[in-house]
Structure formats: structure tokens, C-alpha cells
Design a protein around this motif. Structure first.
Motif, PDB file in Angstrom:
ATOM      1  N   ASP A  16      60.469  78.500  75.322  1.00 41.64           N
ATOM      2  CA  ASP A  16      59.378  78.830  76.239  1.00 41.64           C
ATOM      3  C   ASP A  16      57.994  78.682  75.606  1.00 41.64           C
ATOM      4  OD1 ASP A  16      58.609  79.465  78.822  1.00 41.64           O
ATOM      5  OD2 ASP A  16      58.289  81.572  78.353  1.00 41.64           O
ATOM      6  N   HIS A  17      57.848  77.771  74.651  1.00 39.45           N
ATOM      7  CA  HIS A  17      56.519  77.518  74.085  1.00 39.45           C
ATOM      8  C   HIS A  17      55.875  76.257  74.667  1.00 39.45           C
ATOM      9  CE1 HIS A  17      56.129  80.256  70.322  1.00 39.45           C
ATOM     10  NE2 HIS A  17      56.700  80.872  71.326  1.00 39.45           N
ATOM     11  N   GLY A  18      56.511  75.636  75.667  1.00 37.14           N
ATOM     12  CA  GLY A  18      55.862  74.560  76.407  1.00 37.14           C
ATOM     13  C   GLY A  18      56.282  73.149  76.052  1.00 37.14           C
ATOM     14  N   LYS A  19      57.498  72.975  75.508  1.00 38.41           N
ATOM     15  CA  LYS A  19      57.953  71.627  75.138  1.00 38.41           C
ATOM     16  C   LYS A  19      58.086  70.730  76.375  1.00 38.41           C
ATOM     17  CE  LYS A  19      61.811  72.889  73.273  1.00 38.41           C
ATOM     18  NZ  LYS A  19      61.661  74.314  73.603  1.00 38.41           N
ATOM     19  N   SER A 107      49.320  82.101  72.515  1.00 39.74           N
ATOM     20  CA  SER A 107      49.284  83.537  72.819  1.00 39.74           C
ATOM     21  C   SER A 107      50.359  84.313  72.064  1.00 39.74           C
ATOM     22  CB  SER A 107      49.463  83.765  74.322  1.00 39.74           C
ATOM     23  OG  SER A 107      50.722  83.283  74.749  1.00 39.74           O
ATOM     24  N   GLN A 108      51.392  83.629  71.561  1.00 42.42           N
ATOM     25  CA  GLN A 108      52.487  84.319  70.879  1.00 42.42           C
ATOM     26  C   GLN A 108      52.548  84.036  69.383  1.00 42.42           C
ATOM     27  OE1 GLN A 108      56.330  84.039  72.899  1.00 42.42           O
ATOM     28  NE2 GLN A 108      55.314  83.509  74.792  1.00 42.42           N
ATOM     29  N   GLY A 109      52.099  82.852  68.966  1.00 48.20           N
ATOM     30  CA  GLY A 109      52.128  82.540  67.542  1.00 48.20           C
ATOM     31  C   GLY A 109      53.495  82.090  67.063  1.00 48.20           C
ATOM     32  N   GLN A 139      44.747  85.204  77.269  1.00 51.61           N
ATOM     33  CA  GLN A 139      45.133  85.948  76.072  1.00 51.61           C
ATOM     34  C   GLN A 139      45.361  85.047  74.860  1.00 51.61           C
ATOM     35  OE1 GLN A 139      46.910  85.515  78.792  1.00 51.61           O
ATOM     36  NE2 GLN A 139      49.134  85.594  78.495  1.00 51.61           N
ATOM     37  N   ALA A 140      45.027  83.770  74.976  1.00 51.57           N
ATOM     38  CA  ALA A 140      45.266  82.832  73.874  1.00 51.57           C
ATOM     39  C   ALA A 140      44.367  83.145  72.679  1.00 51.57           C
ATOM     40  CB  ALA A 140      45.021  81.403  74.349  1.00 51.57           C
ATOM     41  N   GLU A 141      44.951  82.998  71.485  1.00 49.00           N
ATOM     42  CA  GLU A 141      44.200  83.182  70.230  1.00 49.00           C
ATOM     43  C   GLU A 141      44.470  81.979  69.322  1.00 49.00           C
ATOM     44  OE1 GLU A 141      44.085  87.706  69.041  1.00 49.00           O
ATOM     45  OE2 GLU A 141      46.117  87.171  69.648  1.00 49.00           O
ATOM     46  N   PRO A 142      43.912  80.807  69.687  1.00 53.58           N
ATOM     47  CA  PRO A 142      44.245  79.594  68.939  1.00 53.58           C
ATOM     48  C   PRO A 142      43.866  79.646  67.458  1.00 53.58           C
ATOM     49  CG  PRO A 142      42.474  79.200  70.533  1.00 53.58           C
ATOM     50  CD  PRO A 142      43.034  80.534  70.828  1.00 53.58           C
ATOM     51  N   GLU A 143      42.744  80.300  67.142  1.00 50.28           N
ATOM     52  CA  GLU A 143      42.318  80.346  65.732  1.00 50.28           C
ATOM     53  C   GLU A 143      43.276  81.196  64.898  1.00 50.28           C
ATOM     54  OE1 GLU A 143      40.150  78.505  64.266  1.00 50.28           O
ATOM     55  OE2 GLU A 143      39.751  77.556  66.205  1.00 50.28           O
ATOM     56  N   ARG A 144      43.750  82.309  65.484  1.00 48.85           N
ATOM     57  CA  ARG A 144      44.702  83.157  64.754  1.00 48.85           C
ATOM     58  C   ARG A 144      46.011  82.403  64.531  1.00 48.85           C
ATOM     59  NH1 ARG A 144      49.075  86.135  65.976  1.00 48.85           N
ATOM     60  NH2 ARG A 144      48.836  85.903  68.223  1.00 48.85           N
ATOM     61  N   GLY A 484      60.250  93.623  73.631  1.00 45.93           N
ATOM     62  CA  GLY A 484      60.344  92.203  73.942  1.00 45.93           C
ATOM     63  C   GLY A 484      59.594  91.284  73.000  1.00 45.93           C
ATOM     64  N   TYR A 485      58.966  91.835  71.941  1.00 41.38           N
ATOM     65  CA  TYR A 485      58.135  91.007  71.073  1.00 41.38           C
ATOM     66  C   TYR A 485      58.912  90.344  69.933  1.00 41.38           C
ATOM     67  CZ  TYR A 485      53.821  92.599  73.263  1.00 41.38           C
ATOM     68  OH  TYR A 485      52.820  92.824  74.174  1.00 41.38           O
TER      69      TYR A 485
END
Length: 620
Positions: A16-19, A107-109, A139-144, A484-485
Motif C-alpha cells: 500500500d505504498h503506491g506501486k 506519510s508513513q516512511g 500529512q506527508a513529510e517528504p523531507e523526514r 496499526g502503526y
């Protein structure tokens, strides 16, 4: 086709990361699929895949892309499954490629399978292109996430690409990066044919259609090929490319990915991971990496109506033709009748097969509780593989029993470390190591300690744990304890000796083999007691008393009784002599005694489902 203009790559990521969404954008950009035919998750053709939003079977597609240098390149993409149960398909896809897109959700890393698939790609010496996806989410944190990729895998800032697969922004840059960063195929066209089979499907007219990557040489229609592992020979009926649907072509050349219609009728004759070569001029060595598939989880499949046995056999045979990882052998049970003992790659694989049988073939099934395969060392030193508790030899014949052990990788926010450790301690696991992932470096003048780690900092934990412990509601417990994390990946690490015993369940003094289980000796009594208590509430009441017992050998370790239903035989007596009432009651007593000796207790599906929750109660 010039091999210098070919690029073979796959997409690897956690589930579920968008493949699949990213693959959709590639198909649109390259014009492989016409706009009027395009739909979401285009490469996931199975109805079950589209409903669940997951990829079950890997798919291949050939795309034409005009790069920045003006040249048109053939890009061969292999979309891989994201669930850990199908990691074997991921490994086969990696073996057929020169590079991989490592997709991570902004958003999940980084998750457990991100790490596992990346390490697998590194073993195959693939060039990795890191991609941070879903940058459009609030909620995206692309830099992190980019910081996590730098810390864990050592990527440089300029290597990381940012994309929104849903909106399509940045997708064209990824295709250009594939052309620029990945090397072309390194095979030799003048050598004899060697082609790796990374997937196969069955067609009733063309037999087994092998999805192949041509490493050396070329293959054309009417060529005679040989399967190197089995020595079987076939005349090619058709070759072609996936564009994205199978399209016939005159030949497949060095470096290309496509399909070969072999005409074989048994999927075992051309297994995934095999090497195809020329019959007239066979290659000396097969391509590396062929590993025989081994089932990890076993369960009994029985039709609820005994007359549907032949329908179940036919349905399983059809599924096996398109899924080489499914194994089956006939078995019978006194309580359930005739059925099949089937082997699966994991619990998700079992769930998918069960759902396909019920939906596609309209079968009503009883599925026994899943178990694992144990290795039994007998007194004479010989080894025996036991995948069904009822086949375990007598205790005096056994020297030791070895159980399969998994290496687990868990990734979760650091605030859940205590909950995970508590759960793992209850599951007979051994701790290996723990490492913190910090996406952004500590601020200047601050130490990297626990007080500075906020809730976003995550931890990677590694354990070894018996496979049997995972079957007992482990995944649900992990998700509920970590809100769920937590994410999970596992690998098979071999067998380890353990003090194990077989617990038999007797219903009305008759053993029900399908309910037998092999458990750790220290947990046998609580397991047996918990199971008979659950069975007492799931088995319907009869006109006679039904004892339910758990036993180790001849020793009864737990007992419950399902009380008899009482039929009022005196309802028709309005007064009168007491001897008449006694006569009726005595007649009823004799009837119940006779019924108890000859009566058969039907075991409902709920009784088998109750087995699944037994192990999870220890972790509550």
C-alpha cells in the motif's frame, strides 16, 4: 532490438505504498494504454486484487519511452506484490532486472518490507532509485522520509526523487532516471539461449505460458527449448511481449522481457525460477538463483457437502495451474470426510485461495486450523517431515522434534517498543537487536538520546520466533497493540529443536484428527483447556450428553461437557398412575444411552475457527 536501448526494472515497496498507482502513470505517460481503456490499478486484473487494493500476482509490461536524448527506449517493468507472503515472486522479479524503484510513502516512511526488499535487491546487485511517493497528502513529510532513506540505506540527496503517483507529478522524471541510471542488459546475443522464468500461467489452448527474461541468445516461434531443471523438451507455440496484454512477436532477443507458450500441461514442468535453453545447443549452466518453493503453512480443505469433493478437486487443480506455490494431497477425516491437505506460502496466501475457491467456484468449504511442518528426528537417526499433527509418530519412536523458526523484522514508532517487547516475550521469541531510525538529524548542541526522540522517531527490532506462534493471532495482536502503526517482515531461518507434544481432541470419546495440534509442552495444558472450553460453546447441544476432552497420548488433560437437550416425554400424561411416567422416563433413558453409543456429533466450522484464537489469548 538493440540491447543498449532496453532497460529492465521493477518496483519494490511495502504494501500500500503506491506501486500499482505509479505503474498506472507510467502506462499513461508512455501511451501504452489508450485513455479510454485506462482504469485505476490497471495491472491488477484479478477482481480480488482490485477489491483488496493489493497485488497478488506480479505483472510485466513493455513500454516505449522517448528520453531526454531523443532516443526511444524499451522499458520493461515488472510490478511485484507487496505482501510478505509473496516475497518469493519479488525475488524472481529482481533476478530478471538490472534495477529497481524503491518506493516509500511520504506519510508513513520506511516500513519492514521496505528494508527486506531493499536488502534483497542489494543481494542481486541492482541499481536502486529511491522514490518518495504521495507527497501531495496533507500529512506527508517528504523531507523526514528522505532523511530516513539517507540514514538507513545511505542514499545521497540528489538521488532521491519526489513524486505524487496519484496526480502524476514527477513520474516522467522517474522514467528519465531509469534510462540514465540503469545499465542496459549485459547478455550476449551470439551465445546459446538462456531465459529465466519469473512467472507462469496456464492457458487451455497454449498450455503453460512462461513469463521470461532472455539473458543470452534469442527465442523464436517453433524453436525447440529445454527446461534445465527437469530436462523436459517443448516446441514453442508462440512468443511475444506484454503491451500490456500479450502481443505476439517474431522473436524475443537478448535483454527482452516477454512470454513463451510452451504447450506443457503441468505447471511443475516449467516452474518459476527455471532456466529455458535451446534443445539443439543447450547451455552448460542454468541462471543462478533457482530455489524450490517450500510451503510454510498447511491446512485441510473439506467441502461442507461431501458430494462436492470432485468439484473441490477440479477447482484446486485449476488454481494450481496458475499458482505453482499451492500444493495439495488427498486426505480423509472421520469427522469431516474426504478433503485435501494443502500447503501455502503464508496466512494471506491461505486466505486468498479460500476466498477464490468460494467466489470463483461457488464452493462451501470447511478449513481446518493452519499448522506448520515439523521435522521429526526418529530414534534410528532418520528425519521425517510432518505437516499434519495426526501423522506424528508415537512418543517412544521420537528422539526430538524440530520446529520452523522465522527471523522477524518489526518497524514501529518508538512509543510502542514496550508493547511489542511484551508481546514478543509471550511468543517464545529471542531478541536479536534494535536500532532507531531518525529522519532528521538532532539539532546542534543536542545529544541523540531518548528524550530528544519524538513520537515520529521509529525503531527497527529484530527477533527470532517459531512460525507456529505467528499463526495464533499474532498479526492482529501486533496491530492492536501498536494502533496499526507496526509493520512486519519475516524470513525462514531453519529448524530448531523444542519440547513439543501433540494434543488430541476427543468428542464423544472419538478423536477428531482435524482438531489435533502440536504445541509446546509447557503450554499444552492451558491450550487444551482453552480449546475444550471454546468447543463447549460452539458444538450444538444434542439429545445426549457430549463429553469434550483434550488428551496427550492416553492422559486426559482437560474436559468439558455439552449438556443434553431435554425432551419432555411426560407432557402427554395428565395425571394417572406414576408407573406409567416411570416407564416413559426409563424408555427415554435407554434411548439416550443407545443414541450416545451410536450418535455422531457434527463439528461446525466455528469449532475450527476457535483454534485460531487460542494462542492469541496468551498475549492479551
Amino acid at each position: 532490438m538493440n540491447p543498449q536501448l532496453i532497460r529492465n526494472f521493477c518496483i519494490i515497496a511495502h504494501i500500500d505504498h503506491g506501486k500499482s498507482t505509479l505503474a498506472d502513470r507510467f502506462l499513461e505517460i508512455t501511451g501504452t494504454v489508450r485513455p479510454q481503456e485506462m482504469k485505476a490499478q490497471f495491472m491488477d486484473q484479478m477482481e480480488l486484487e482490485r477489491e483488496r487494493g493489493i497485488t497478488i500476482k506480479g505483472k510485466a509490461v513493455s513500454m516505449q519511452h522517448q528520453a531526454r536524448d531523443g532516443q526511444v527506449y524499451q522499458l520493461n517493468l515488472i510490478d511485484t506484490p507487496g505482501h510478505v507472503d509473496f516475497s518469493y515472486e519479488v525475488s524472481r522479479a529482481l533476478a530478471a532486472c538490472e534495477g529497481a524503484l524503491l518506493v516509500v510513502d511520504a506519510s508513513q516512511g520506511i516500513e519492514a518490507q521496505t528494508i527486506a526488499n531493499t536488502l534483497l535487491a542489494m543481494e542481486y546487485d541492482l541499481e536502486l532509485i529511491p522514490v518518495v511517493n504521495k507527497v501531495d497528502l496533507p500529512q506527508a513529510e517528504p523531507e523526514r522520509v528522505a532523511g530516513e532513506l539517507r540514514q538507513v540505506f545511505g542514499f545521497r540527496d540528489e538521488e532521491i526523487l519526489f513524486v505524487s503517483a496519484k496526480e502524476g507529478t514527477g513520474a516522467n522524471d522517474i522514467l528519465d532516471a531509469v534510462v540514465e541510471r540503469l545499465k542496459p542488459p549485459g547478455g550476449k546475443s551470439e551465445e546459446t539461449l538462456r531465459a529465466l522464468v519469473f512467472d507462469s500461467v496456464y492457458n487451455s489452448y497454449k498450455g503453460i505460458i512462461a513469463h521470461v527474461r532472455v539473458e543470452d541468445g534469442q527465442v523464436s516461434k517453433n524453436d525447440k527449448i529445454m527446461v534445465m531443471s527437469s530436462g523436459r523438451v517443448a516446441e514453442i507455440m508462440e512468443v511475444g511481449l506484454f503491451t500490456p496484454f500479450p502481443t505476439p512477436a517474431p522473436a524475443l532477443h537478448t535483454g527482452q522481457v516477454g512470454y513463451v507458450a510452451t504447450g506443457f500441461k503441468d505447471v511443475q514442468e516449467c516452474s518459476v525460477g527455471d532456466t529455458l535453453t535451446s534443445h539443439s545447443r543447450p547451455a552448460e549452466n542454468p541462471l543462478p538463483g533457482y530455489v524450490e518453493l517450500k510451503s510454510m503453512v498447511f491446512a485441510g480443505l473439506y467441502p461442507s457437502d461431501g458430494e462436492e469433493y470432485n468439484s473441490l478437486r477440479a477447482a484446486l487443480d485449476k488454481l494450481r495451474l496458475n499458482d505453482a506455490s499451492l500444493t495439495m494431497e488427498p486426505e480423509s477425516s472421520g469427522a469431516l470426510g474426504f478433503g485435501f491437505r494443502c500447503g501455502f506460502l503464508g496466512l494471506m496466501h491461505l486466505e486468498i485461495i479460500q476466498e477464490r475457491l468460494e467466489r470463483e467456484y461457488d464452493l462451501d468449504l470447511i478449513v481446518t486450523a493452519p499448522s506448520v511442518a515439523y521435522q521429526v528426528i526418529l530414534q534410528d537417526g532418520s528425519a521425517l517431515r510432518v505437516d499434519n499433527p495426526s501423522r506424528l509418530p508415537q512418543p517412544h519412536e521420537i528422539r526430538e522434534i524440530q520446529e520452523p523458526v522465522l527471523g522477524l523484522t518489526l518497524v514501529a514508532p518508538n512509543r510502542h517498543v514496550g508493547a511489542i517487547m511484551e508481546l514478543m516475550h509471550a511468543r517464545r521469541s529471542d531478541f536479536k537487536r534494535m536500532e532507531y531510525i531518525q529522519g532528521m538529524p538532532a539539532r546542534k548542541g543536542e545529544e541523540d538520546n531518548d528524550d530528544n526522540r519524538d513520537g515520529q522517531t521509529r525503531v527497527v527490532m529484530e527477533y527470532t520466533m517459531p512460525l507456529a506462534e505467528m499463526l495464533a493471532d499474532f498479526y492482529n495482536q501486533l496491530k492492536s497493540r501498536t494502533q496499526g502503526y507496526a509493520s512486519l517482515d519475516y524470513t525462514f531461518e531453519g529448524y530448531r529443536a523444542a519440547p513439543l507434544s501433540r494434543v488430541d481432541i476427543l468428542i464423544n470419546h472419538l478423536p477428531v484428527e482435524a482438531l489435533s495440534m502440536i504445541v509446546h509442552r509447557d503450554l499444552a495444558v492451558p491450550h487444551g483447556r482453552a480449546l475444550v472450553e471454546k468447543l463447549r460453546t460452539t458444538i450444538p447441544r444434542q439429545l445426549f450428553e457430549v463429553p469434550i476432552q483434550a488428551a496427550i497420548g492416553s492422559r486426559i488433560i482437560a474436559r468439558e461437557t455439552v449438556r443434553a437437550m431435554r425432551k419432555d416425554v411426560l407432557a402427554k400424561c395428565y395425571g394417572g398412575d406414576i408407573t406409567r411416567k416411570r416407564k416413559l422416563l426409563e424408555k427415554q433413558k435407554e434411548g439416550k444411552k443407545r443414541m450416545k453409543s451410536v450418535g455422531r456429533v457434527e463439528v461446525p466450522q466455528e469449532a475450527f475457527l476457535s483454534l485460531l484464537g487460542i494462542g492469541g489469548e496468551r498475549g492479551n
